[in-house]
Design a protein around this motif. Structure first.
Motif, mmCIF file in Angstrom:
data_model
loop_
_atom_site.group_PDB
_atom_site.id
_atom_site.type_symbol
_atom_site.label_atom_id
_atom_site.label_comp_id
_atom_site.label_asym_id
_atom_site.label_seq_id
_atom_site.Cartn_x
_atom_site.Cartn_y
_atom_site.Cartn_z
ATOM 1 N N SER B 102 0.949 -1.154 -0.088
ATOM 2 C CA SER B 102 0.120 0.484 -0.659
ATOM 3 C C SER B 102 0.842 1.692 0.026
ATOM 4 O O SER B 102 1.856 1.100 0.065
ATOM 5 C CB SER B 102 -0.707 0.257 1.466
ATOM 6 O OG SER B 102 -1.981 0.818 0.688
ATOM 7 N N THR B 124 -1.108 -1.143 -6.364
ATOM 8 C CA THR B 124 -1.095 -0.838 -4.690
ATOM 9 C C THR B 124 -2.615 -1.203 -4.028
ATOM 10 O O THR B 124 -3.063 -1.678 -4.537
ATOM 11 C CB THR B 124 -0.982 0.511 -3.878
ATOM 12 O OG1 THR B 124 -0.912 1.075 -3.201
ATOM 13 C CG2 THR B 124 -1.953 1.435 -5.174
ATOM 14 N N SER B 125 -2.790 -1.324 -2.485
ATOM 15 C CA SER B 125 -3.924 -1.441 -1.824
ATOM 16 C C SER B 125 -4.291 0.095 -2.176
ATOM 17 O O SER B 125 -5.783 1.035 -2.737
ATOM 18 C CB SER B 125 -3.867 -2.343 -1.066
ATOM 19 O OG SER B 125 -5.179 -2.030 -0.637
ATOM 20 N N GLY B 126 -3.536 0.668 -1.476
ATOM 21 C CA GLY B 126 -3.824 2.651 -0.771
ATOM 22 C C GLY B 126 -3.258 3.444 -1.963
ATOM 23 O O GLY B 126 -1.799 3.606 -2.278
ATOM 24 N N ALA B 396 -7.993 2.816 0.855
ATOM 25 C CA ALA B 396 -7.857 1.480 0.515
ATOM 26 C C ALA B 396 -8.498 0.270 0.727
ATOM 27 O O ALA B 396 -9.005 0.263 1.253
ATOM 28 C CB ALA B 396 -5.728 1.769 0.989
#
Lengths: 513, 513
Positions: B102, B124-126, B396
């Motif tokens: 992230s 990415t996640s966030g 996220a």
């Protein structure tokens, strides 16, 4: 063609795909990628528990020609292999390859299933007793593949051994498939071998006599790797799994050998605080611990870690603060099973982390000293731990070649003479551990250092050890036994190949005449 | 084409290979095999420690166009990503994809390297703050891929994300590459995300400010997965990693929401001994723990396990015997970092074991209750945790879609109104968690149950909760705020795709006008 230890390796061996002769302990540079299992999927609250092994075999889609795996942590107490093979036979499935981490005497019970064609190929570390004789008689259509513990992990991870279904005897298993080996009536300690199988097999079945509520603690093999669970009455006989503590030997010969081995360690130049250590489970190797311990106490030093098959002897040193960590792939006796459960710094490790050469560094690469047994050695320092002097299958490479290659000082202990036979040959019957990775041979009549280890030769001059050339040691034996008659030459037919840890062929076993 | 949550997904998105629209939470049946990294090799006593990150970049063979990964366990205290990208830029390497678990606000420092073409793609996640705005402005040539924590593990294990080099910030690292996150000045707790990277990346570099003698204890990522070690002054700012304990909220709105959420749990039908629980790290979610605890004490029941991002609130319940085990992928505050080190039943787990849908059963599949926050929800129970109501990237997915899909009762908590805006929309701006996996929405003005959960609707009749249809709840909001003006439509150009955990596209983010 001859390989790097001078063994004649056929260019083609019926039943094997490719033959790569051994070229040296670290000569082979692997290419390509590790493989993975079929991508699995599991929807929440799936019921993993099935009613029987028969049902599990159906659920996995097992069929003719596939490969199934097992672990040998139950040693001579194992019930799992037979239960599974019986169920497989009931279903009429044939032509299976079995790929257990090793086979014990108890697996002689599989012979009828070889006769009936249920099992037609074997990949293992050890093979012995009647099953060993059956292999030597050429009964199987494909040669048996004999691997080290690290080599087996390597073969599975690289895809050379593709496991269709892994059957894992689970001393404790929860309702969603988390497994450990330290709880329950069939506790065996570490599950270091099937950790690898579970990560790479297409289907994984846990067979347990101890189903517990989710989530289990501790977890050795997680639920994310287990497809199905089968509950049976008993997965093993506790008396065959581990009984009491493996004992230090009182045999006078072994006392001498052990004292010499400990003195090799003391004077090697590597005996200092935070050294590391592996001991085999043989009497002389364990007995050496007593002498090493005395020297450690005297010099006020402690070992950073001990590794390998863990025994009560090492556990005692750990609990006394003399070995700070224990890394455990296989737990050999009752005190060490208890320790794995209780001591946080007694850590379970997979066979891959322990010894896989195709890794960014297995634990064997950090070992300073290892003390290992042998069935025989030769003047080139090659070691046999697999066959007797006449070629009978009776042992297993186990971690021997792995740790001998990884360690700074590899010490082989054996009596100079067994029965009426000298144990230092011109050529060992089967090369399992190549001489280039063996540093010191310790017998009750003297100690020989591999000539390439000039540092050790120099350092040991300060000791009181009877150090001599290997040829001299051999002569001593011959003086007592006479020159042995060479074993009868076998036939040409290859019945088993001995893989070095890197997957190359270090030796072959030929059909007995 | 429209996907199963009614979002228009382009058939082709420049920069992406294949588009598979979301078809339902468990619709996709994966085929094929998991992948593996390049087969590594390491000879005994190899020196792994290099002098600098620059040297490590050379040693790994990193070059233009490759993908490198990082973890975000240091949150806003991370120094590692910038150090690596600076070194990459010094070497003149360009066109990299970064694939961190992230990105936090601190990663705004990467913007100059996007401007210079060092970084040209992100997975990415966030993603948030200025970096988020940059993405929305269409600055990157490829769309950002936004994944859940479980989805990231899946993408790596299936080979969809191929990591050439993983750079792992290591709070403690020994001289042969064993790593943990609980020791040292930059301790962050669990290393659940980079466990996956280390197992699948072609090359793995540990970057540490705390090199210790071999062997480290405990070991989170073993030496067998780590190629190189670099020692630097500081890998993170402890104040950005974790400060004190995440607190229970005193906000009156959150108190009401938390009390309602706890009552949903109490009357759900699943609140019995050995239930399991995940709490988000948001105020209302944590505050709910206080009320759940009261109910547990009253009914004399304990939870079998708690999972997820672990906070001091859960640790306290664990230490009081109310939660028997903790499974920890990410450790959120100082008390929980201490607990992971001290409590044997507080167990570190990888993001794959936690939440990977393509597994034989991630831990999220065993969760009874999860309480999760949201930036907004809609009348179809879809949840947005990624963008604001006007499309700004600010959050996220994290484990939200994973645990919502896995749990028996997924509870979303949010205030009915934030500022002057109603939080129940006709359509959320971005679908992150599909409504079919969301069971209950809890606001300070009432509670709505997903109509497909008739069992919950029935059970909650026994409670005193203000249960109502979601449309009614929306009407309540509108009475206070008026009907909101819809956000400005974005352009057609896709700047980011939101992957569901199974790799399908659940929504896209378009370039802001």
């Amino acid at each position: 063609m001859k390989n790097a230890v001078g063994r004649e390796i056929p260019e083609n061996i019926p039943g094997l795909n490719k033959i790569r002769p051994f070229e040296g302990a670290f000569a082979y540079q692997p290419t390509g990628r590790l493989v993975g299992p079929k991508i699995p999927v599991n929807v929440p609250r799936t019921e993993k528990t099935l009613k029987s092994i028969d049902q599990a075999i159906e659920a996995t889609g097992l069929r003719d020609g596939m490969t199934i795996s097992f672990h040998h942590h139950f040693r001579n107490g194992d019930y799992v292999m037979l239960m599974v093979i019986e169920a497989v036979a009931r279903k009429g499935i044939k032509d299976l390859t079995i790929a257990p981490s090793s086979l014990s005497a108890v697996q002689d019970c599989l012979i009828p299933y070889i006769d009936r064609g249920v099992i037609t190929a074997i990949e293992t570390s050890g093979i012995r007793e009647k099953l060993g004789d059956l292999v030597c008689s050429g009964k199987l259509s494909k040669p048996v593949i004999i691997r080290t513990h690290g080599g087996r992990a390597r073969a599975i991870e690289s895809g050379e051994t593709h496991i269709d279904v892994a059957f894992i005897g689970a001393p404790a298993c929860d309702t969603y498939g988390n497994i450990n080996g330290v709880d329950g009536p069939s506790a065996c300690g570490s599950l270091g071998y099937p950790m690898v199988d579970a990560a790479y097999a297409d289907r994984v079945v846990a067979i347990t006599d101890n189903l517990v509520p989710h989530p289990l603690y501790p977890i050795s093999i997680p639920q994310s790797l287990v497809d199905f669970i089968v509950v049976v009455d008993k997965i093993g006989d506790p008396n065959g799994i581990a009984t009491g503590s493996l004992r230090i030997s009182n045999n006078p010969k072994e006392q001498v050998i052990s004292r010499y081995a400990a003195e090799v360690i003391e004077y090697s130049g590597y005996f200092k605080d935070s050294f590391s250590l592996q001991l085999g489970s043989g009497g002389a190797s364990l007995t050496a611990a007593k002498f090493i311990k005395e020297k450690m106490l005297k010099q006020k030093i402690a070992a950073s870690f001990g590794v390998g098959g863990i025994t009560g002897v090492m556990v005692e040193m750990h609990e006394q603060g003399l070995i700070k960590r224990l890394f455990d792939t296989q737990t050999f006796d009752t005190p060490s099973i208890r320790s794995l459960k209780e001591n946080p710094c007694h850590v379970e490790v997979s066979a891959s982390l322990y010894a896989n050469p195709h890794s960014r560094g297995p634990i064997v690469n950090n070992v300073d000293f290892v003390i290992l047994s042998a069935t025989e050695v030769d003047v080139d320092f090659n070691v046999n731990v697999l066959t007797g002097s006449t070629g009978r299958l009776m042992g297993a490479p186990g971690g021997h070649p792995d740790t001998s290659a990884g360690s700074s000082v590899s010490i082989i202990v054996l009596p100079l003479i067994r029965g009426r036979r000298p144990m230092i040959q011109d050529r060992v019957y089967t090369v399992v551990t190549p001489g280039e990775t063996v540093d010191v041979i310790v017998t009750d009549y003297g100690v020989s250092v591999n000539p390439k280890r000039k540092d050790l030769i120099d350092n040991l001059r300060n000791s009181s050890l009877p150090v001599m050339k290997i040829e001299e040691l051999q002569r001593k034996a011959y003086q007592m036994t006479g020159i042995p008659t060479p074993p009868l030459p076998p036939s040409d037919e290859v019945v088993a190949v001995v893989e070095y840890r890197d997957g190359s062929i270090i030796d072959v076993i030929r059909k007995s005449k």
